[in-house]
Design an enzyme around this catalytic site. Structure first.
Site, mmCIF file in Angstrom:
data_model
loop_
_atom_site.group_PDB
_atom_site.id
_atom_site.type_symbol
_atom_site.label_atom_id
_atom_site.label_comp_id
_atom_site.label_asym_id
_atom_site.label_seq_id
_atom_site.Cartn_x
_atom_site.Cartn_y
_atom_site.Cartn_z
ATOM 1 N N CYS A 340 26.244 29.004 20.022
ATOM 2 C CA CYS A 340 27.438 29.438 19.314
ATOM 3 C C CYS A 340 28.159 28.256 18.666
ATOM 4 C CB CYS A 340 28.363 30.168 20.288
ATOM 5 S SG CYS A 340 29.581 31.147 19.426
ATOM 6 N N TYR A 369 12.976 11.467 19.549
ATOM 7 C CA TYR A 369 14.371 11.899 19.666
ATOM 8 C C TYR A 369 14.491 13.426 19.648
ATOM 9 C CZ TYR A 369 14.783 6.984 18.543
ATOM 10 O OH TYR A 369 14.629 5.607 18.553
HETATM 11 C C1 LIG Z 1 16.644 2.712 19.068
HETATM 12 C C2 LIG Z 1 16.255 1.294 19.090
HETATM 13 C C3 LIG Z 1 15.001 0.906 18.602
HETATM 14 C C4 LIG Z 1 14.012 1.853 17.987
HETATM 15 O O1 LIG Z 1 14.442 2.445 16.806
HETATM 16 P P1 LIG Z 1 13.423 3.378 16.017
HETATM 17 O O2 LIG Z 1 14.165 3.799 14.811
HETATM 18 O O3 LIG Z 1 13.082 4.521 16.895
HETATM 19 O O4 LIG Z 1 12.228 2.558 15.700
HETATM 20 C C5 LIG Z 1 14.664 -0.432 18.718
HETATM 21 N N1 LIG Z 1 15.523 -1.332 19.257
HETATM 22 C C6 LIG Z 1 16.731 -0.995 19.730
HETATM 23 C C7 LIG Z 1 17.603 -2.018 20.336
HETATM 24 C C8 LIG Z 1 17.135 0.330 19.658
HETATM 25 O O5 LIG Z 1 18.339 0.664 20.120
#
Ligand SMILES: *Cc1c(COP(=O)(O)O)cnc(C)c1O
Length: 411
Positions: A340, A369
């Site tokens: 909702c 994700y």
């Molecule tokens: C989220 C993150 C990543 C990976 O990012 P992607 O876009 O999934 O490749 C790498 N290093 C740090 C510190 C992050 O927070």
């Protein structure tokens, strides 16, 4: 032979997907471990001189972690929970890095006292250094730098110029001196610009890497030798069917060249790239509602299953798996979940074969994700995750039951 640079949603075998949905129910996440392995191999071959880690927050399913451990990549962790998962999945402590962003006490306690492993802690504030010193931390240390360069597919994931992340670039040499002066074993420097670097964003990536190269040469000349410089993740993947994949070799060449010569291993830690196109989300149509504006297609997955469209306005391909789809007229549809909230929409203006109740839909690029950000909002149990490997399929994470929703209220 290297694998194709992208696996499109249209390439998944519809009959197999229908079979899996019948067997395991919907909504259902699938993760293809063979594809995870291919993505790892392709990255390793493009970045052959670099040290590769997997940012585990993209997908922490144990079978994914085990697959990447076996592929020989390290684990970049954002919390004590992720460190625990990585160690449980058999990563060598020496291959685990914990990146502390405003770390809660419990995280630091775990990493210092309990993890009992030779991991690296990355700090982005002097406060964190103090708190590690208070705990008697004597392990390896890395400094997270804010390079002042941002990139990303959405403002909420561009971290490189956001003061929340890392120490300001100009402060980094001082912090390095301070850390070494206080007896920390400083082994690396780190920066991460954000997520979703595309071919168009290579200029920002080049600038970040160049700045990190300069900083590394400074720190090595003035303060201490370094083992590594990690330039983060953020390699984009094509979310649209007609979008071109990243040219990994071009990114690798740019990265190398921008870094220049420094006596430290260059490291990279993508998350999304390893897993995004290895996953799909299957969801079943439960309501078809023609309206003057559009056909609203109600499905059993929603923003609690996959939040990216609601949170980042992300585009995910949606494909009908109806066996007779080719014989149906196309309609323009809004695909919406059962929550909702107005944001609970996977896509609008989508052309689909006239949907019918009980049709199965597949949502593409759900490996990164996706399940990771699922919640129980609206008291909706989280879906199951099924891992595929060759012809085999097995439950990697079981479906939550209604009883699981109130589990924490009973103790
Ligand atoms: C989220 C993150 C990543 C990976 O990012 P992607 O876009 O999934 O490749 C790498 N290093 C740090 C510190 C992050 O927070």
């Amino acid at each position: 032979m290297t694998s194709p640079a992208v696996r499109r949603l249209s390439e998944w075998d519809a009959e197999r997907l229908r079979g899996l949905a019948s067997e395991y129910g919907t909504p259902l996440y699938l993760v293809d471990l063979d594809r995870v392995r291919e993505n790892a191999a392709r990255l390793q071959s493009a970045f052959e001189f670099e040290d590769l880690s997997y940012a585990v927050k993209a997908n922490t399913t144990r079978s994914v972690l085990e697959t990447l451990r076996d592929a020989g990549v390290g684990a970049e962790c954002a919390s004590a929970g992720e460190v625990k998962r990585a160690l449980d999945a058999g990563f060598d402590g020496a291959d685990v890095r914990y990146t502390a962003v405003n770390p809660p006490d419990r995280d630091l306690d775990f990493v210092v006292d309990e993890a009992d492993a030779d991991l690296v802690v990355t700090v982005g504030a002097t406060d964190t250094l103090d708190r590690l010193a208070d705990r008697g931390y004597d392990g390896r240390l890395c400094i997270r730098v804010n390079p002042g360069v941002g990139a990303g597919h959405h403002e909420k994931v561009a971290t490189g110029a956001d003061p929340k992340f890392g120490v300001p670039y100009d402060r980094a040499p001082d912090l390095a001196r301070e850390a070494v002066g206080r007896g920390f074993e400083l082994v690396g420097l780190h920066a991460h610009a954000g997520s979703g670097i595309s071919g168009d964003d290579l200029a920002a990536h080049r600038e970040l890497v160049a700045r990190m190269g300069d900083l590394a040469r400074d720190v090595i000349a003035d303060t201490t030798p370094l083992d590594f410089v990690n330039v983060g993740g953020g390699l984009g993947v094509p979310y649209r069917e007609d979008e071109a994949p990243l040219d990994l070799r071009a990114v690798a060449a740019t990265t190398r060249e921008a870094f220049g010569d420094a006596d430290a291993t260059l490291g990279l830690e993508p998350g999304r790239y390893f897993v995004a196109d290895a996953g799909v989300l299957l969801t079943r149509v439960n309501t078809v509602k023609p309206t003057p504006e559009t056909t609203v297609v109600g499905v059993d997955a929603g923003m609690t299953t996959l939040i990216r469209p609601a949170l980042y306005d992300s585009y995910h391909e949606i494909r009908s798996l109806a066996p007779d789809g080719d014989d149906r007229e196309a309609v323009t549809a809004t695909v919406a979940g059962p929550v909702c909230e107005t944001a609970d929409v996977f896509g609008t203006g989508r052309s689909l074969p006239a949907p019918e109740r009980d049709d199965l839909l597949a949502v593409g690029n759900a490996g990164a994700y996706g399940y990771e950000m699922a919640s129980q909002y609206n008291s909706r149990p989280r879906p199951a995750v099924v891992a595929l490997e060759g012809e085999n399929d097995s439950v990697a994470v079981r479906r939550e039951r209604l009883d699981d929703i109130t589990e924490l209220e009973r103790w």
